[in-house]
Design a protein around this motif. Structure first.
Motif, PDB file in Angstrom:
ATOM      1  N   GLU A  83       0.833  -1.200   0.000  1.00 55.97           N
ATOM      2  CA  GLU A  83       0.000   0.000   0.000  1.00 55.97           C
ATOM      3  C   GLU A  83       0.870   1.254   0.000  1.00 55.97           C
ATOM      4  O   GLU A  83       2.038   1.235   0.396  1.00 55.97           O
ATOM      5  N   VAL A  84       0.264   2.349  -0.431  1.00 55.28           N
ATOM      6  CA  VAL A  84       0.952   3.632  -0.516  1.00 55.28           C
ATOM      7  C   VAL A  84       0.374   4.578   0.537  1.00 55.28           C
ATOM      8  O   VAL A  84      -0.847   4.630   0.737  1.00 55.28           O
ATOM      9  N   ARG A 102       5.075  10.592  -0.862  1.00 56.28           N
ATOM     10  CA  ARG A 102       4.268   9.368  -0.981  1.00 56.28           C
ATOM     11  C   ARG A 102       5.225   8.203  -0.874  1.00 56.28           C
ATOM     12  O   ARG A 102       6.259   8.165  -1.555  1.00 56.28           O
ATOM     13  N   LYS A 161       5.650   3.810  -0.427  1.00 54.00           N
ATOM     14  CA  LYS A 161       5.054   2.478  -0.530  1.00 54.00           C
ATOM     15  C   LYS A 161       5.716   1.558   0.474  1.00 54.00           C
ATOM     16  O   LYS A 161       6.948   1.553   0.602  1.00 54.00           O
ATOM     17  N   PHE A 174      10.007   1.263   3.640  1.00 55.97           N
ATOM     18  CA  PHE A 174       9.213   1.994   2.666  1.00 55.97           C
ATOM     19  C   PHE A 174      10.130   2.467   1.551  1.00 55.97           C
ATOM     20  O   PHE A 174      11.352   2.592   1.731  1.00 55.97           O
ATOM     21  N   VAL A 210       7.718   6.935  -3.766  1.00 58.24           N
ATOM     22  CA  VAL A 210       7.138   6.736  -5.093  1.00 58.24           C
ATOM     23  C   VAL A 210       6.744   8.094  -5.658  1.00 58.24           C
ATOM     24  O   VAL A 210       6.497   9.035  -4.905  1.00 58.24           O
TER      25      VAL A 210
END
Length: 495
Positions: free
Chosen positions: A431-432, A476, A478, A491, A494
């Motif tokens: 998920e982002v 952002r 991911k 993470f 992105v």
């Protein structure tokens, strides 16, 4: 130093248990006590107090106020009007009654230094025969204690303080919830508890909070973090702190400040110190505020901001958790242990910047080694007697011992937080999220920067990689991998 209160409100999943056991082993935290230490503690618990305190204060209706389920009860409280002011009596567990200097138990607690707390239980400083038994101020039991008598004027200012050895007897073991309910709606208190205790606690607590604000001090309203399970997996929530917890904390702070002034007057003892917050930590905390959507005007100091926050608001609770980083650099300073070697050497810091006063740890001897020594210095000072040799002999090494053992406890706490945050995040791989880069490592490898990112309203943190990590900027990210047993999350930035 304030700590994040983190509790696992479900049975520990096996991967979390593995993570915590690996962490315990890495930090060489002994889960049990050697047989000779246990035997010495049990013998001390079974023996009558020696010497028996001359003062008998068992007629005073003390109560303890602690989290539900606590057994290591360090403090018992009684407050009464005193002319136009107040008399606060604060009884502190007397570990010096039970620990023989230089014995097996004494050597063990010097190795441990502090009780280490984790989400699946604690590793106590003293064996249970003492920490949850003979030394604990359990209800309906006569106990030796250091009895503080703190006389306050009508504004809550300390007029006079004295401490002496006494026998005390707690009437009830109360929780914060019981005290708050009794204050708010007249909830029933156990037989023997003074009915006006909750209101007197509020009155004195709020007077002391007003004094704290005036001198520029700040108390962190740190909520308990809870990991809970629902139909969708594990979630991280916060339990808002109750006003009664803040009122009660002010009594402990009052006692610690009185103890510090006593030891400064005596010229011997050990202080808890803290330098002003590092500007880099303040800047990092500002980035956390940004990640959580908390408005922090540039002209507002962190102490002013903290007073506007409410731990019942999830984003505020998360911010208060992260605000503990401003207390980095806390230490101990031994007094009266020799002259400085260099006449031009800078005078050591004797103050605690967050409290904005001189301060000493004296209210948690069941859970913190240094308190046993500081209490005995204060008792001797008030009695006009010499500080015992066993205290003077230990003072020079106490700051190093406490620094070493506190670092270990903090490392366990941080590792436990990492493991539980990984547990909460593992169902979200792929998920982002929106996040803010808190800090970056020095340099880069293979054209990739690495650092730390805060994501979500709970301010969960993890490692982050990317070609460009703009510190303080929203990004952002991911979630690419989670490993609960290894306490790792990763993470990547992105577009």
């Amino acid at each position: 130093m304030p700590a994040r209160h983190l509790a696992l409100h479900v049975a520990a999943p096996e991967r979390v248990a593995v993570a915590l056991e690996r962490l315990r082993a890495e930090l060489e935290i002994d889960p049990g006590f050697p047989p000779e230490v246990t035997a010495e503690a049990e013998a001390a618990a079974d023996a009558p107090p020696s010497p028996v305190p001359e003062l008998d204060a068992t007629d005073v209706p003390f109560v303890t106020i602690d989290p539900s389920g606590s057994h290591d009860l360090d403090q018992a409280l009684h407050i009464q009007p005193d002319g136009e002011g107040y008399l606060v009596r604060y009884a502190i567990a007397s570990l010096a009654t039970f620990v023989t200097p230089g014995g097996a138990l004494d050597r063990e607690v010097h190795e441990r230094g502090v009780t280490v707390y984790g989400p699946a239980g604690a590793f106590p400083l003293h064996p249970p025969a003492l920490s949850a038994g003979a030394a604990s101020l359990l209800p309906d039991q006569d106990r030796p204690a250091y009895l503080w008598q703190l006389r306050l004027d009508r504004a809550g200012q300390l007029v006079r303080a004295r401490v002496e050895h006494a026998m005390v007897r707690s009437r009830a073991q109360l929780t914060y919830e019981q005290v708050q309910a009794a204050h708010d709606d007249g909830g029933a208190l156990p037989v023997g508890v003074p009915e006006h205790m909750p209101m007197l606690l509020r009155t004195v607590g709020e007077l002391r909070q007003k004094i704290e604000r005036a001198r520029g001090g700040v108390s962190l309203d740190i909520p308990e973090q809870r990991v809970e399970e629902n139909d969708h997996g594990f979630t991280l929530t916060h339990r808002a702190t109750l006003p009664a917890e803040g009122w009660n904390a002010q009594i402990s702070l009052l006692t610690g400040m009185a103890a510090a002034e006593m030891m400064l007057e005596a010229g011997v003892g050990v202080l808890r110190t803290l330098p002003p917050a590092d500007p880099r930590d303040v800047a990092r905390l500002r980035r956390t505020a940004k990640a959580l959507g908390i408005d922090w005007p540039e002209e507002t100091t962190y102490s002013e901001l903290l007073r506007t926050l409410d731990s019942a608001v999830p984003s505020h609770a998360a911010f208060l958790d992260e605000a503990t980083l401003l207390f980095r650099g806390a230490g101990y300073l031994a007094l009266g242990v020799g002259e400085r070697s260099d006449a031009g050497e800078q005078e050591p810091n004797t103050r605690h910047a967050a409290i904005a006063a001189h301060y000493a740890h004296v209210t948690a001897p069941l859970r913190r080694l240094v308190d046993r020594y500081a209490l005995e210095v204060c008792r001797a000072h008030c009695a006009g007697t010499e500080v015992p040799a066993w205290v003077l002999d230990a003072l020079p090494g106490l700051p190093r011992t406490m620094a070493r053992t506190t670092r270990r406890a903090n490392a366990f706490e941080r590792g436990a937080v990492d493991a539980l945050e990984a547990l909460v995040l593992e169902r979200h791989v792929g998920e982002v999220f929106d996040g803010v880069i808190l800090e970056t490592d020095d340099g880069e490898r293979d054209g990739v920067q690495r650092g730390t990112v805060a994501v979500g309203s709970a301010a969960v943190q993890g490692r982050v990689e990317g070609e460009n990590l703009p510190v303080g900027e929203r990004v952002r990210v991911k979630l690419v991998s989670v490993d609960v047993p290894e306490r790792r999350t990763l993470f990547e930035v992105v577009p």
